[in-house]
Scaffold this motif. Sequence first.
Motif, PDB file in Angstrom:
ATOM      1  N   LYS A 488     -23.612  26.238  31.466  1.00 49.14           N
ATOM      2  CA  LYS A 488     -23.981  25.262  30.450  1.00 49.14           C
ATOM      3  C   LYS A 488     -23.772  25.778  29.032  1.00 49.14           C
ATOM      4  N   GLU A 489     -23.912  27.115  28.845  1.00 42.65           N
ATOM      5  CA  GLU A 489     -23.707  27.643  27.499  1.00 42.65           C
ATOM      6  C   GLU A 489     -22.270  27.394  27.030  1.00 42.65           C
ATOM      7  N   LEU A 490     -21.354  27.315  28.033  1.00 42.91           N
ATOM      8  CA  LEU A 490     -19.943  27.160  27.712  1.00 42.91           C
ATOM      9  C   LEU A 490     -19.673  25.865  26.950  1.00 42.91           C
ATOM     10  N   SER A 491     -20.464  24.841  27.219  1.00 42.77           N
ATOM     11  CA  SER A 491     -20.239  23.566  26.537  1.00 42.77           C
ATOM     12  C   SER A 491     -20.465  23.698  25.038  1.00 42.77           C
ATOM     13  N   LEU A 492     -21.379  24.576  24.629  1.00 37.13           N
ATOM     14  CA  LEU A 492     -21.621  24.796  23.198  1.00 37.13           C
ATOM     15  C   LEU A 492     -20.557  25.712  22.607  1.00 37.13           C
ATOM     16  N   ILE A 493     -20.218  26.764  23.359  1.00 35.22           N
ATOM     17  CA  ILE A 493     -19.228  27.708  22.857  1.00 35.22           C
ATOM     18  C   ILE A 493     -17.882  27.010  22.644  1.00 35.22           C
ATOM     19  N   MET A 494     -17.490  26.204  23.639  1.00 37.92           N
ATOM     20  CA  MET A 494     -16.184  25.557  23.563  1.00 37.92           C
ATOM     21  C   MET A 494     -16.189  24.381  22.605  1.00 37.92           C
ATOM     22  N   LEU A 495     -17.378  23.877  22.290  1.00 36.97           N
ATOM     23  CA  LEU A 495     -17.460  22.766  21.343  1.00 36.97           C
ATOM     24  C   LEU A 495     -16.922  23.191  19.984  1.00 36.97           C
ATOM     25  N   GLY A 496     -17.290  24.396  19.571  1.00 37.48           N
ATOM     26  CA  GLY A 496     -16.800  24.888  18.287  1.00 37.48           C
ATOM     27  C   GLY A 496     -15.286  25.011  18.268  1.00 37.48           C
ATOM     28  N   GLN A 497     -14.734  25.538  19.377  1.00 35.94           N
ATOM     29  CA  GLN A 497     -13.285  25.675  19.447  1.00 35.94           C
ATOM     30  C   GLN A 497     -12.597  24.316  19.496  1.00 35.94           C
ATOM     31  N   ALA A 498     -13.157  23.415  20.297  1.00 32.93           N
ATOM     32  CA  ALA A 498     -12.527  22.105  20.484  1.00 32.93           C
ATOM     33  C   ALA A 498     -12.485  21.315  19.176  1.00 32.93           C
ATOM     34  N   LEU A 499     -13.555  21.475  18.371  1.00 31.50           N
ATOM     35  CA  LEU A 499     -13.618  20.718  17.121  1.00 31.50           C
ATOM     36  C   LEU A 499     -13.060  21.508  15.944  1.00 31.50           C
ATOM     37  N   GLY A 500     -12.737  22.787  16.200  1.00 27.30           N
ATOM     38  CA  GLY A 500     -12.115  23.596  15.152  1.00 27.30           C
ATOM     39  C   GLY A 500     -13.056  24.030  14.055  1.00 27.30           C
ATOM     40  N   ALA A 501     -14.352  24.160  14.354  1.00 31.24           N
ATOM     41  CA  ALA A 501     -15.320  24.589  13.316  1.00 31.24           C
ATOM     42  C   ALA A 501     -16.555  25.160  13.984  1.00 31.24           C
ATOM     43  N   THR A 502     -17.093  26.216  13.396  1.00 32.36           N
ATOM     44  CA  THR A 502     -18.362  26.753  13.897  1.00 32.36           C
ATOM     45  C   THR A 502     -19.550  26.105  13.200  1.00 32.36           C
ATOM     46  N   ASP A 503     -19.279  25.481  12.036  1.00 26.84           N
ATOM     47  CA  ASP A 503     -20.323  24.718  11.359  1.00 26.84           C
ATOM     48  C   ASP A 503     -20.265  23.282  11.883  1.00 26.84           C
ATOM     49  N   PHE A 504     -21.119  22.996  12.880  1.00 22.05           N
ATOM     50  CA  PHE A 504     -21.035  21.694  13.552  1.00 22.05           C
ATOM     51  C   PHE A 504     -21.397  20.535  12.622  1.00 22.05           C
ATOM     52  N   SER A 505     -22.141  20.820  11.563  1.00 16.51           N
ATOM     53  CA  SER A 505     -22.530  19.731  10.659  1.00 16.51           C
ATOM     54  C   SER A 505     -21.331  19.172   9.905  1.00 16.51           C
ATOM     55  N   SER A 506     -20.221  19.922   9.888  1.00 15.03           N
ATOM     56  CA  SER A 506     -19.036  19.438   9.177  1.00 15.03           C
ATOM     57  C   SER A 506     -18.150  18.566  10.068  1.00 15.03           C
ATOM     58  N   VAL A 507     -18.396  18.575  11.377  1.00 13.41           N
ATOM     59  CA  VAL A 507     -17.525  17.802  12.290  1.00 13.41           C
ATOM     60  C   VAL A 507     -18.304  16.813  13.160  1.00 13.41           C
ATOM     61  N   LEU A 508     -19.642  16.917  13.176  1.00 12.10           N
ATOM     62  CA  LEU A 508     -20.448  15.992  13.969  1.00 12.10           C
ATOM     63  C   LEU A 508     -21.571  15.425  13.099  1.00 12.10           C
ATOM     64  N   THR A 509     -21.904  14.175  13.347  1.00  6.59           N
ATOM     65  CA  THR A 509     -23.060  13.592  12.655  1.00  6.59           C
ATOM     66  C   THR A 509     -24.329  14.028  13.373  1.00  6.59           C
ATOM     67  N   PRO A 510     -25.493  13.930  12.736  1.00  4.17           N
ATOM     68  CA  PRO A 510     -26.743  14.272  13.439  1.00  4.17           C
ATOM     69  C   PRO A 510     -26.928  13.482  14.737  1.00  4.17           C
ATOM     70  N   THR A 511     -26.524  12.228  14.721  1.00  7.32           N
ATOM     71  CA  THR A 511     -26.646  11.421  15.949  1.00  7.32           C
ATOM     72  C   THR A 511     -25.743  11.967  17.046  1.00  7.32           C
ATOM     73  N   GLN A 512     -24.527  12.346  16.697  1.00  8.62           N
ATOM     74  CA  GLN A 512     -23.607  12.891  17.711  1.00  8.62           C
ATOM     75  C   GLN A 512     -24.115  14.222  18.278  1.00  8.62           C
ATOM     76  N   MET A 513     -24.704  15.053  17.408  1.00  7.25           N
ATOM     77  CA  MET A 513     -25.267  16.313  17.917  1.00  7.25           C
ATOM     78  C   MET A 513     -26.364  16.032  18.936  1.00  7.25           C
ATOM     79  N   THR A 514     -27.248  15.095  18.604  1.00  9.49           N
ATOM     80  CA  THR A 514     -28.370  14.784  19.493  1.00  9.49           C
ATOM     81  C   THR A 514     -27.889  14.181  20.811  1.00  9.49           C
ATOM     82  N   VAL A 515     -26.893  13.287  20.722  1.00  8.72           N
ATOM     83  CA  VAL A 515     -26.367  12.646  21.935  1.00  8.72           C
ATOM     84  C   VAL A 515     -25.679  13.685  22.832  1.00  8.72           C
ATOM     85  N   PHE A 516     -24.869  14.546  22.230  1.00 16.34           N
ATOM     86  CA  PHE A 516     -24.171  15.581  23.019  1.00 16.34           C
ATOM     87  C   PHE A 516     -25.190  16.485  23.726  1.00 16.34           C
ATOM     88  N   ALA A 517     -26.221  16.933  22.984  1.00 16.65           N
ATOM     89  CA  ALA A 517     -27.223  17.821  23.586  1.00 16.65           C
ATOM     90  C   ALA A 517     -28.005  17.120  24.695  1.00 16.65           C
TER      91      ALA A 517
END
Length: 570
Positions: A488-517
């Motif tokens: 399950k940790e892999l989904s978070l690790i690969m999320l950064g790579q897939a979206l091309g950013a380690t700062d998730f606030s720059s590529v996801l909205t707060p709603t998208q973060m909550t829905v993904f989690a």
Amino acid sequence: MRLALIGQPNSGKSTLFNSVAGYKAETGNFSGTTVTFTESRVRVLGRVVDLVDLPGSYALDGLNPAEREALRYLSSREVDAIVNVADASHLAQSLELTLELLALGHPVVLALNMIDEAMRLGLRIDGAGLAQELGIPVLPLVASKGRGVKEVFVKAVEAGRNGNLAARPRVGKSDPAERHARALELSARFVTRGEKRVTWRDRLDDVLLHPVWGYAILILTLLGFFEVVYGLGKLIEPPVLALFDLATQFVLRPFGAETLLSEIVLGVMQGIAAGVAIVLPYLLPFLFGLGVLEDIGYLPRVAFLMDAFMHRIGLHGKAIVPFILGYGCNVPAVMSTRSLEEPRDRYLAAALATLVPCAARLAVVFGLVAFYLGPIAAFLLYFFNLLVIALTGRVLSNLMPEDTPGLILEMPPYRVPTLRNVVNKAWFRVREFVVEAWPILIAGSAALAILNYFDFAYVFNWIVRPFTWALGLPSATGVPLIFGILRKELSLIMLGQALGATDFSSVLTPTQMTVFASFVMFYLPCLATLSVLKRELGTRAMLVISALTVVVALFAALFVRGAATLLLGP
């Protein structure tokens, strides 16, 4: 020589095992944590002996799979001596198992564990008289503090070497009723009850189990727990991530820009950094805190408070154990359902336990929701998880109707947790991440880098696009969700790579973060859990439970999307 440790649940046999073999068996101050056997080699009196920790068993002729496992081991393996670990504060109950063991024909040593707790309760046990009556050595023991450990194993080796089966008195009744009567008789003869000393521990239960204050304290305890885990993670994560950013830039210099090799090296470095900077800062304090709560003895109080809740979802309080273990890892949670007698209860408890957010999912919730939206948001997500589990349990119990018995729960005494045990327990669980999960994270991160380089990731994203589209998530989140089945940790690790950013606030909205989690909290358990589900319940049950988790995850995430859109915007 082979020695077998056996005792009733929560008698402390795994604590005794760990005290001589190192921390190899899961322990907790509640019953049902040991449901399979663990073997190790230890040195006693200058010779190496095989030591096995058998599952907790109330009786060898019991109905649940854990008890059958213990009997199967004793019947099929050559055992030179048995160490029967008994809870000295509940001796009459413990002696029933002792009588059964004597009937097997192996040398037996009876270790009266928690003798200090028995004395606090005003109990005086005539160990010499009991030893003479049973014809076996009877020794006092406080395994959690190391008192009497050496004497128990020395006597067990001597018993195994000498095979002291002679002069055994009338024991080993095959009839449970006669065995029960005999155990009561022995207890009445050799245990005297003095005046019980009322201590702060007794008064504490008046508060912690209060019908109003008990729940208030439970909520405050969980909230405080979340605040501490979040606070420590938030303190450690940013500087460690910054350090790894510098290290990654340094390592990439010799490989040039946008070459296949540089992309693979970048993926490997991101996998290493994510394990150290994102997962461990939250995982370590969580497991340490969970170990403290377990060893104090608070979790059985939680089970008592939650009994009414458990009945509403068609289970009884005993099924709380898989749920508690599930917060650490779903694998032992599913295995612990062996302590339930009815197949229907095991099926229901296993299905619901897979919905409990394990420590790996915790990394996703804390790394994404708590870090960017605050610990209260993460706490509300966990509370929502409980509501979804309750609703799912209610639906399943209606589909599989059956009366559930009332709660018979042994309330263990409060104990001061030892630093050594808590640290060992946390390391025992973290080691699984370091040894098993982390290499998968690094390999998965490198694999995603290769997919991105050859532009193959869109194939995986396309497969799960119906889900990500319905949830309002970017198409690129498909790969992290698929690879998250490995760990399950892999989904978070690969999320950064897939979206091309380690700062998730720059590529996801707060709603998208909550829905993904929220989707990650519920959908398909990891491969290890699927494997255990298949072994415990069969292939068909594993497939049905897997499909159930996907349906539950989809509806739960859709609900979260609607609620979060109203509160946070799209």
